[in-house]
Design an enzyme around this catalytic site. Structure first.
Site, PDB file in Angstrom:
ATOM      1  CG  ASP A 103      72.178  87.333  71.483  1.00  0.00           C
ATOM      2  OD1 ASP A 103      72.366  87.797  72.608  1.00  0.00           O
ATOM      3  OD2 ASP A 103      71.043  87.048  71.059  1.00  0.00           O
ATOM      4  CG  HIS A 145      73.467  91.956  72.121  1.00  0.00           C
ATOM      5  ND1 HIS A 145      72.230  91.392  72.063  1.00  0.00           N
ATOM      6  CD2 HIS A 145      73.627  92.634  70.964  1.00  0.00           C
ATOM      7  CE1 HIS A 145      71.672  91.709  70.902  1.00  0.00           C
ATOM      8  NE2 HIS A 145      72.491  92.449  70.224  1.00  0.00           N
TER       9      HIS A 145
END
Ligand code: NAG
Ligand code: NAG
Length: 347
Positions: A217, A240
């Site tokens: 993430d 991310h």
């Protein structure tokens, strides 16, 4: 919508600063009953050592020698008389592979209401793989625990810590002031759900330096109420990228102000959602950002008409996608670009 995402590839070599030599009293957790065998539950030994350190006024080091120490949820609770506690770890703290043991408690290793605490070195292994699998299978599973959390705390140092396979976010800084994170290494599989590297919220004067973060993430997520955050020399990816915005839990959340992101290299993947937010974002500076994006749009700043993003500065930004220049997608963003900025179609 107020989320800024930069995502982009990188190989990085890091040297970490050696552990600080501490003064004062040293408490070895083994003398409190901890066992370095990877099996015996050593939770109570850590709590006893903490209790001793916390109630003393002498600077104290809680020392964790080499070996694997199995621990359940540990709350290092303050306030303490002591304003100089160092937790120095040469070995590893290991969570249970049964994800139910810590999975419902929010945090695994959790410092609350402390002042002047340093965590130096060591491996924190959350053993999150089982929980990620559970989540991916669509079964009903616990939410998961953060490996290392600090709340309501001041004057905190994390240096040379390795955080592995957290069930959820790896490191969370919540309601803290004056925090220095340095030489930290975070790793979790690129497809692990919700394993943000470092999450900061409702905190001010936080510095994150010389760290490498590879997760499924966000490498760093900057939540509501973050001010005066400095991020420098970070290798990010897979992951991310660095996101600024809301957790989307409340309608009106505190803004994000004065964030500097400097010398960051990205090895990113696709970013999933931009959450709806009431967060005002202002005065964010991205400087010397390099890497290659796994998606064509490498810079995404999606702000809302009601809560525009202002004072965004992009300086020397070079993000590519495959062999081409990457693209930017910006809505309701005001700011300036200087130096060589690619992609350059944001403002
Ligand atoms: C961070 O890393 C850089 C380059 O790797 C090094 O020059 C610098 O001294 C490091 N900073 C700290 C505070 O350790
Ligand atoms: C912005 O934050 C930095 C630390 O990251 C601090 O040194 C600086 O004074 C802050 N600027 C303002 C205007 O508050």
């Amino acid at each position: 919508m107020a989320q800024i995402v930069l995502h982009a590839l990188v190989l990085f070599l890091f040297t970490f600063t050696p552990a600080r030599v501490a003064e004062g009293v040293t408490l070895n957790v083994v003398n409190f009953g901890a066992q370095p065998d990877g099996e015996t539950d050593s939770t109570n030994a850590f709590l006893s050592a903490w209790g001793r350190a916390c109630s003393s006024t002498t600077p104290t080091t809680i020392y964790v020698p080499l070996g694997r120490f199995s621990v359940g949820k540990v709350v290092f609770k303050g306030p303490c008389k002591n304003k100089g506690i160092t937790v120095r770890i040469d070995g590893a703290l290991v969570a249970s592979s049964n994800h139910d043991v810590i999975g419902n408690g929010g945090n695994w290793l959790y410092f609350d209401d402390v002042d002047g605490v340093a965590v130096i070195g060591g491996v924190l292994d959350g053993q999150g793989i089982g929980l990620w699998e559970c989540k991916r299978s669509g079964k009903i599973c616990p939410t998961g625990a953060t490996n290392l959390g600090f709340s309501n705390s001041n004057n905190i140092v994390m240096n040379g810590v390795r955080s592995l396979n957290s069930q959820m976010f790896h490191i969370v800084i919540d309601r803290c002031e004056n925090v220095r994170v340095e030489g930290v290494k975070v790793s979790a599989a690129g497809n692990s759900p919700n394993t943000d590297g470092i999450h900061v919220q409702l905190s001010s004067t936080v510095t994150i330096l010389n760290s490498s973060i590879a997760t499924g993430d966000d490498c760093i997520s900057i939540g509501p109420g973050t001010t005066n955050l400095w991020i420098q020399n970070i290798a990010c990816g897979p992951g991310h990228g660095i996101s600024v915005g809301s957790l989307g839990k409340e309608l009106e959340e505190a803004g994000v102000e004065n964030v500097t992101v400097k010398a960051v290299t990205f090895a990113g993947t696709e970013n999933g959602v931009n959450k709806v937010s009431g967060v005002e974002i202002s005065n964010i500076k991205y400087q010397d950002i390099h890497g290659s994006s796994a998606s064509e749009v490498a810079v995404k700043m999606n702000c809302s008409p009601k809560h525009q993003c202002s004072g965004i500065s992009l300086e020397d930004l070079m993000l590519t996608y495959e062999t081409k220049q990457a693209l930017a997608s910006c809505n309701h963003v005001g700011g300036i670009a200087s130096g060589l900025v690619q992609p350059n179609n944001c403002f």
